[in-house]
Structures are given as C-alpha cells and as structure tokens.
Design a protein around this motif. Sequence first.
Motif, PDB file in Angstrom:
ATOM      1  N   SER A  19       0.832  -1.215   0.000  1.00  0.00           N
ATOM      2  CA  SER A  19       0.000   0.000   0.000  1.00  0.00           C
ATOM      3  C   SER A  19       0.858   1.253   0.000  1.00  0.00           C
ATOM      4  O   SER A  19       0.552   2.228  -0.701  1.00  0.00           O
ATOM      5  N   ILE A  20       1.931   1.229   0.768  1.00  0.00           N
ATOM      6  CA  ILE A  20       2.836   2.382   0.824  1.00  0.00           C
ATOM      7  C   ILE A  20       3.498   2.602  -0.536  1.00  0.00           C
ATOM      8  O   ILE A  20       3.593   3.735  -1.017  1.00  0.00           O
ATOM      9  N   TYR A  21       3.930   1.542  -1.171  1.00  0.00           N
ATOM     10  CA  TYR A  21       4.535   1.680  -2.498  1.00  0.00           C
ATOM     11  C   TYR A  21       3.541   2.250  -3.498  1.00  0.00           C
ATOM     12  O   TYR A  21       3.894   3.108  -4.320  1.00  0.00           O
ATOM     13  N   GLU A  22       2.307   1.780  -3.427  1.00  0.00           N
ATOM     14  CA  GLU A  22       1.286   2.276  -4.357  1.00  0.00           C
ATOM     15  C   GLU A  22       1.005   3.761  -4.137  1.00  0.00           C
ATOM     16  O   GLU A  22       0.937   4.526  -5.094  1.00  0.00           O
ATOM     17  N   ILE A  23       0.856   4.171  -2.895  1.00  0.00           N
ATOM     18  CA  ILE A  23       0.513   5.570  -2.612  1.00  0.00           C
ATOM     19  C   ILE A  23       1.687   6.490  -2.927  1.00  0.00           C
ATOM     20  O   ILE A  23       1.502   7.582  -3.453  1.00  0.00           O
ATOM     21  N   GLU A  75       7.543   5.861  12.852  1.00  0.00           N
ATOM     22  CA  GLU A  75       8.211   6.702  11.858  1.00  0.00           C
ATOM     23  C   GLU A  75       7.278   6.900  10.656  1.00  0.00           C
ATOM     24  O   GLU A  75       7.109   8.019  10.157  1.00  0.00           O
ATOM     25  N   ILE A  76       6.656   5.825  10.206  1.00  0.00           N
ATOM     26  CA  ILE A  76       5.725   5.892   9.079  1.00  0.00           C
ATOM     27  C   ILE A  76       4.530   6.775   9.417  1.00  0.00           C
ATOM     28  O   ILE A  76       4.088   7.582   8.586  1.00  0.00           O
ATOM     29  N   GLU A  77       4.018   6.637  10.621  1.00  0.00           N
ATOM     30  CA  GLU A  77       2.874   7.468  11.026  1.00  0.00           C
ATOM     31  C   GLU A  77       3.218   8.953  10.883  1.00  0.00           C
ATOM     32  O   GLU A  77       2.450   9.740  10.315  1.00  0.00           O
ATOM     33  N   THR A  78       4.371   9.337  11.369  1.00  0.00           N
ATOM     34  CA  THR A  78       4.821  10.723  11.267  1.00  0.00           C
ATOM     35  C   THR A  78       4.964  11.145   9.805  1.00  0.00           C
ATOM     36  O   THR A  78       4.516  12.227   9.406  1.00  0.00           O
ATOM     37  N   GLN A  79       5.567  10.298   9.013  1.00  0.00           N
ATOM     38  CA  GLN A  79       5.793  10.621   7.600  1.00  0.00           C
ATOM     39  C   GLN A  79       4.477  10.723   6.826  1.00  0.00           C
ATOM     40  O   GLN A  79       4.352  11.561   5.935  1.00  0.00           O
ATOM     41  N   LEU A  80       3.504   9.894   7.163  1.00  0.00           N
ATOM     42  CA  LEU A  80       2.196   9.989   6.508  1.00  0.00           C
ATOM     43  C   LEU A  80       1.500  11.305   6.857  1.00  0.00           C
ATOM     44  O   LEU A  80       0.867  11.928   6.000  1.00  0.00           O
ATOM     45  N   LEU A  81       1.637  11.728   8.099  1.00  0.00           N
ATOM     46  CA  LEU A  81       1.051  13.009   8.506  1.00  0.00           C
ATOM     47  C   LEU A  81       1.719  14.169   7.755  1.00  0.00           C
ATOM     48  O   LEU A  81       1.041  15.103   7.322  1.00  0.00           O
ATOM     49  N   ILE A  82       3.018  14.077   7.572  1.00  0.00           N
ATOM     50  CA  ILE A  82       3.731  15.100   6.805  1.00  0.00           C
ATOM     51  C   ILE A  82       3.277  15.070   5.346  1.00  0.00           C
ATOM     52  O   ILE A  82       3.040  16.120   4.737  1.00  0.00           O
ATOM     53  N   ASP A  85       0.074  16.824   5.235  1.00  0.00           N
ATOM     54  CA  ASP A  85       0.291  18.270   5.370  1.00  0.00           C
ATOM     55  C   ASP A  85       0.749  18.895   4.053  1.00  0.00           C
ATOM     56  O   ASP A  85       0.377  20.022   3.728  1.00  0.00           O
ATOM     57  N   LEU A  86       1.558  18.146   3.306  1.00  0.00           N
ATOM     58  CA  LEU A  86       2.077  18.626   2.029  1.00  0.00           C
ATOM     59  C   LEU A  86       1.104  18.371   0.868  1.00  0.00           C
ATOM     60  O   LEU A  86       1.427  18.662  -0.279  1.00  0.00           O
ATOM     61  N   LYS A  87      -0.045  17.793   1.199  1.00  0.00           N
ATOM     62  CA  LYS A  87      -1.106  17.504   0.218  1.00  0.00           C
ATOM     63  C   LYS A  87      -0.694  16.456  -0.817  1.00  0.00           C
ATOM     64  O   LYS A  87      -1.170  16.477  -1.953  1.00  0.00           O
ATOM     65  N   PHE A  88       0.192  15.533  -0.413  1.00  0.00           N
ATOM     66  CA  PHE A  88       0.567  14.422  -1.280  1.00  0.00           C
ATOM     67  C   PHE A  88      -0.463  13.303  -1.196  1.00  0.00           C
ATOM     68  O   PHE A  88      -0.565  12.488  -2.108  1.00  0.00           O
ATOM     69  N   ILE A  89      -1.179  13.243  -0.058  1.00  0.00           N
ATOM     70  CA  ILE A  89      -2.257  12.281   0.124  1.00  0.00           C
ATOM     71  C   ILE A  89      -3.467  13.023   0.677  1.00  0.00           C
ATOM     72  O   ILE A  89      -3.319  14.057   1.336  1.00  0.00           O
ATOM     73  N   ASN A  90      -4.639  12.486   0.394  1.00  0.00           N
ATOM     74  CA  ASN A  90      -5.853  13.127   0.896  1.00  0.00           C
ATOM     75  C   ASN A  90      -6.266  12.519   2.237  1.00  0.00           C
ATOM     76  O   ASN A  90      -5.647  11.551   2.715  1.00  0.00           O
ATOM     77  N   ASN A  91      -7.299  13.069   2.821  1.00  0.00           N
ATOM     78  CA  ASN A  91      -7.750  12.652   4.148  1.00  0.00           C
ATOM     79  C   ASN A  91      -8.148  11.178   4.177  1.00  0.00           C
ATOM     80  O   ASN A  91      -7.833  10.461   5.130  1.00  0.00           O
TER      81      ASN A  91
END
Length: 116
Positions: A19-23, A75-82, A85-91
């Motif tokens: 999932s991380i690779y896909e996103i 670490e991943i949780e923090t990076q996903l939140l970032i 914040d940068l609008k690379f992923i939606n809510n």
Amino acid sequence: MHRFKDLEIWKKSRLFCTSIYEITSKFPDSEKFGLTNQLRRASVSIPSNIAEGSSRSSNKDFSRFLQITLGSAYEIETQLLIAFDLKFINNQELNDLLKELESIIKMTSKFKSTLN
C-alpha cells in the motif's frame, strides 16, 4: 524460533508495504529521494524485522526486533502526517493507511508482550 510466514503481523505488514509503495508512486518526482524513499524504506523494515527477529534463538532477541518494528511504524505514522500536510495524500488515504498501521502496531505490541 517462529515461522515468520505464518505470523499474521508479517502477512499484514507485507500488504501494508505494498500500500505504501502504491501511494508513494503518486508523490511528486521531487520527493523520489525524500519522503517517498523514507516511507518505502520504513515500510519494508516492518516485515523485514519481523522475519529477521523470528530467526533468533531467543524470545528476548525476537522482542528486540519487534521493538525496532514498532519504531518503524511510528516513523511511518509521522511521515504519513507530513505527506498529508504537504497535500501528497488526501484525508481518506491518510485515514485508511493509519487504520492499517494502527492494526499492525496493536498486533505487534500484543505479540511482543507474549514473548516476555
């Protein structure tokens, strides 16, 4: 010694890695060596540390690798939140990934507690 391929946390974390690779494949090219790389490396670390830890001869050693697994998860949780914040992923993407990650964290913590 545990058979890592039989462990649900390993199976679930392997799917999460996909999932991380896909996103991250949708992230801007400018993030190829930044957030994309960080998220991918940390997500690969989760099933890898479970597998490596399972080969250890003692539960204490395996528990140490599961602790590293948990560190990668946070670490991943923090990076996903970032990334959000940068609008690379939606809510919705954020919530779906965090839900998967939370399940892995809970399973890992519970399993780790049985090794002590």
